[in-house]
Design a protein around this motif. Structure first.
Motif, PDB file in Angstrom:
ATOM      1  N   GLN A  52      -8.534  -1.970   6.399  1.00  0.00           N
ATOM      2  CA  GLN A  52      -9.042  -2.044   4.949  1.00  0.00           C
ATOM      3  C   GLN A  52     -10.025  -3.339   4.810  1.00  0.00           C
ATOM      4  N   PRO A  53     -10.989  -3.518   3.978  1.00  0.00           N
ATOM      5  CA  PRO A  53     -11.618  -4.417   3.848  1.00  0.00           C
ATOM      6  C   PRO A  53     -10.735  -5.534   3.369  1.00  0.00           C
ATOM      7  N   PRO A  54     -11.455  -6.835   3.160  1.00  0.00           N
ATOM      8  CA  PRO A  54     -10.605  -8.074   2.858  1.00  0.00           C
ATOM      9  C   PRO A  54     -10.080  -7.757   1.430  1.00  0.00           C
ATOM     10  N   THR A  55     -10.655  -7.086   0.701  1.00  0.00           N
ATOM     11  CA  THR A  55     -10.173  -6.849  -0.733  1.00  0.00           C
ATOM     12  C   THR A  55      -8.833  -6.348  -0.988  1.00  0.00           C
ATOM     13  N   TYR A  56      -8.233  -5.479   0.247  1.00  0.00           N
ATOM     14  CA  TYR A  56      -7.182  -4.699  -0.102  1.00  0.00           C
ATOM     15  C   TYR A  56      -6.096  -5.975  -0.019  1.00  0.00           C
ATOM     16  N   SER A  57      -5.132  -5.616  -0.843  1.00  0.00           N
ATOM     17  CA  SER A  57      -3.862  -6.563  -0.896  1.00  0.00           C
ATOM     18  C   SER A  57      -2.607  -5.836  -0.610  1.00  0.00           C
ATOM     19  N   PRO A  58      -1.671  -5.963   0.520  1.00  0.00           N
ATOM     20  CA  PRO A  58      -0.569  -5.144   0.699  1.00  0.00           C
ATOM     21  C   PRO A  58       0.370  -5.969  -0.323  1.00  0.00           C
ATOM     22  N   VAL A  59       0.194  -6.769  -0.972  1.00  0.00           N
ATOM     23  CA  VAL A  59       1.185  -7.355  -1.876  1.00  0.00           C
ATOM     24  C   VAL A  59       1.059  -6.878  -3.235  1.00  0.00           C
ATOM     25  N   ARG A  60      -0.217  -6.610  -3.652  1.00  0.00           N
ATOM     26  CA  ARG A  60      -0.455  -5.960  -4.816  1.00  0.00           C
ATOM     27  C   ARG A  60      -0.720  -4.412  -4.902  1.00  0.00           C
ATOM     28  N   GLN A  61      -1.489  -3.857  -3.939  1.00  0.00           N
ATOM     29  CA  GLN A  61      -1.800  -2.546  -3.891  1.00  0.00           C
ATOM     30  C   GLN A  61      -0.651  -1.591  -2.967  1.00  0.00           C
ATOM     31  N   SER A  62      -0.693  -0.291  -3.675  1.00  0.00           N
ATOM     32  CA  SER A  62       0.352   0.470  -2.985  1.00  0.00           C
ATOM     33  C   SER A  62       0.114   1.003  -1.751  1.00  0.00           C
ATOM     34  N   ILE A  63       1.230   1.683  -1.181  1.00  0.00           N
ATOM     35  CA  ILE A  63       0.787   2.524   0.218  1.00  0.00           C
ATOM     36  C   ILE A  63      -0.198   3.595   0.152  1.00  0.00           C
ATOM     37  N   SER A  64      -0.108   4.010  -1.260  1.00  0.00           N
ATOM     38  CA  SER A  64      -0.713   5.406  -1.608  1.00  0.00           C
ATOM     39  C   SER A  64      -2.271   5.137  -1.410  1.00  0.00           C
ATOM     40  N   VAL A  65      -2.682   3.788  -1.793  1.00  0.00           N
ATOM     41  CA  VAL A  65      -3.963   3.397  -1.813  1.00  0.00           C
ATOM     42  C   VAL A  65      -4.353   3.551  -0.206  1.00  0.00           C
ATOM     43  N   LEU A  66      -3.702   3.382   0.704  1.00  0.00           N
ATOM     44  CA  LEU A  66      -3.985   3.561   2.129  1.00  0.00           C
ATOM     45  C   LEU A  66      -4.284   4.810   2.433  1.00  0.00           C
ATOM     46  N   SER A  67      -3.584   5.682   1.950  1.00  0.00           N
ATOM     47  CA  SER A  67      -3.951   7.291   2.262  1.00  0.00           C
ATOM     48  C   SER A  67      -4.760   7.940   1.182  1.00  0.00           C
ATOM     49  N   GLY A  68      -5.443   7.193   0.431  1.00  0.00           N
ATOM     50  CA  GLY A  68      -6.121   7.660  -0.833  1.00  0.00           C
ATOM     51  C   GLY A  68      -7.685   7.853  -0.235  1.00  0.00           C
ATOM     52  N   ASP A  69      -8.419   8.751  -1.142  1.00  0.00           N
ATOM     53  CA  ASP A  69      -9.819   8.937  -1.027  1.00  0.00           C
ATOM     54  C   ASP A  69     -10.606   7.829  -0.719  1.00  0.00           C
ATOM     55  N   ALA A  70     -10.479   6.493  -1.280  1.00  0.00           N
ATOM     56  CA  ALA A  70     -10.968   5.280  -1.107  1.00  0.00           C
ATOM     57  C   ALA A  70     -10.626   4.426   0.005  1.00  0.00           C
ATOM     58  N   ALA A  71      -9.748   5.008   0.646  1.00  0.00           N
ATOM     59  CA  ALA A  71      -9.306   4.018   1.839  1.00  0.00           C
ATOM     60  C   ALA A  71     -10.023   4.120   3.068  1.00  0.00           C
ATOM     61  N   THR A  72     -10.245   3.217   3.958  1.00  0.00           N
ATOM     62  CA  THR A  72     -10.942   3.543   5.227  1.00  0.00           C
ATOM     63  C   THR A  72      -9.838   4.078   6.324  1.00  0.00           C
ATOM     64  N   ASP A  73     -10.198   5.095   6.771  1.00  0.00           N
ATOM     65  CA  ASP A  73      -9.542   5.831   7.969  1.00  0.00           C
ATOM     66  C   ASP A  73      -8.280   6.134   7.175  1.00  0.00           C
ATOM     67  N   GLN A  74      -8.435   6.909   6.128  1.00  0.00           N
ATOM     68  CA  GLN A  74      -7.112   7.258   5.351  1.00  0.00           C
ATOM     69  C   GLN A  74      -6.105   8.095   6.065  1.00  0.00           C
ATOM     70  N   TRP A  75      -6.619   8.907   7.108  1.00  0.00           N
ATOM     71  CA  TRP A  75      -5.837   9.803   8.085  1.00  0.00           C
ATOM     72  C   TRP A  75      -4.760   9.048   8.719  1.00  0.00           C
ATOM     73  N   VAL A  76      -4.682   7.644   8.901  1.00  0.00           N
ATOM     74  CA  VAL A  76      -3.934   6.713   9.628  1.00  0.00           C
ATOM     75  C   VAL A  76      -2.552   7.005   8.561  1.00  0.00           C
ATOM     76  N   MET A  77      -2.699   6.568   7.368  1.00  0.00           N
ATOM     77  CA  MET A  77      -1.457   6.524   6.415  1.00  0.00           C
ATOM     78  C   MET A  77      -0.983   7.781   6.264  1.00  0.00           C
ATOM     79  N   THR A  78      -1.947   8.879   5.953  1.00  0.00           N
ATOM     80  CA  THR A  78      -1.559  10.063   5.745  1.00  0.00           C
ATOM     81  C   THR A  78      -0.874  10.732   6.891  1.00  0.00           C
ATOM     82  N   THR A  79      -1.216  10.625   7.931  1.00  0.00           N
ATOM     83  CA  THR A  79      -0.398  11.206   9.320  1.00  0.00           C
ATOM     84  C   THR A  79       1.155  10.461   9.282  1.00  0.00           C
ATOM     85  N   ALA A  80       1.293   9.186   9.068  1.00  0.00           N
ATOM     86  CA  ALA A  80       2.270   8.270   9.058  1.00  0.00           C
ATOM     87  C   ALA A  80       3.184   9.078   8.021  1.00  0.00           C
TER      88      ALA A  80
END
Length: 215
Positions: A52-80
């Motif tokens: 993800q870009p530097p603007t992504y914060s694992p402390v503030r943002q949810s795991i769902s963001v990583l599998s969402g449409d706005a995520a970079t390579d969303q397939w990684v978290m979706t597959t997990a």
């Protein structure tokens, strides 16, 4: 004396039945599936977060963001997430020595996780179905220990009603914290990662306890 002998015979029978349930209660694949669930979950958000870009914060943002449409390579978290759900399903199928209700609750959590992963969050806003499935998965996994607790004689202490009640209370408190943070809290991502990693590890401990009872 006769009554005392009868009590001892009943106790031995109960012990034998409990051990028999333990031997038949954990399929060979359950240690693998139950251990893989938290590892895949943690590995998934670490790998997806690194993309993800530097603007992504694992402390503030949810795991769902990583599998969402706005995520970079969303397939990684979706597959997990799908893999974690499948692991819970496999563990529930293999733990046939615990109560059917407990297996159903664990399977429900796995199914909720799979369905949630297949309904990604949009780039803006949220989808009610995704949120509902996320809440369902969190609640079922938090309450799961309560369905596992047993009063069987010589059953591992981890699976006793007392220990499972304590675990459930701890998980419920953690889930409440997560739901509070979900309302715009600054530590939503952190709370979600802590809760899901700990709660998804509990099935592995149950599997080990059931297998230990067979020794």
């Amino acid at each position: 004396m006769h009554d005392h002998g009868r009590v001892e015979a009943i106790a031995r029978t109960t012990d034998h039945e409990a051990a028999g349930v333990a031997r038949a209660g954990a399929a060979w694949w359950t240690p693998i599936s139950s251990a893989a669930a938290p590892l895949l979950l943690i590995g998934g958000w670490v790998a997806a977060g690194s993309r993800q870009p530097p603007t992504y914060s694992p402390v503030r943002q949810s795991i769902s963001v990583l599998s969402g449409d706005a995520a970079t390579d969303q397939w990684v978290m979706t597959t997990a997430l799908i893999a974690v759900g499948l692991c819970h399903l496999l563990t529930a199928a293999g733990l046939y020595g615990i109560r059917p209700a407990a297996r159903i609750v664990l399977a429900a959590s796995g199914l909720a996780g799979i369905a949630m992963a297949m309904i990604p969050q949009p780039e803006v806003g949220s989808i009610p179905a995704h949120v509902a499935l996320a809440v369902l998965g969190a609640i079922t996994l938090a309450l799961w220990p309560a369905f596992v607790g047993s009063r069987a004689h010589r059953w591992p202490s981890l699976l006793s009603v007392r220990m499972c009640t304590i675990a459930t209370l701890v998980f419920v408190v953690m889930t409440v914290w997560l739901l509070i943070e979900a309302q715009g809290g600054a530590n939503f991502g952190l709370s979600e990662r802590i809760c899901t990693s700990i709660e998804s590890s509990w099935p592995f401990l149950v599997v080990l306890a059931v297998r230990r009872a067979a020794v």
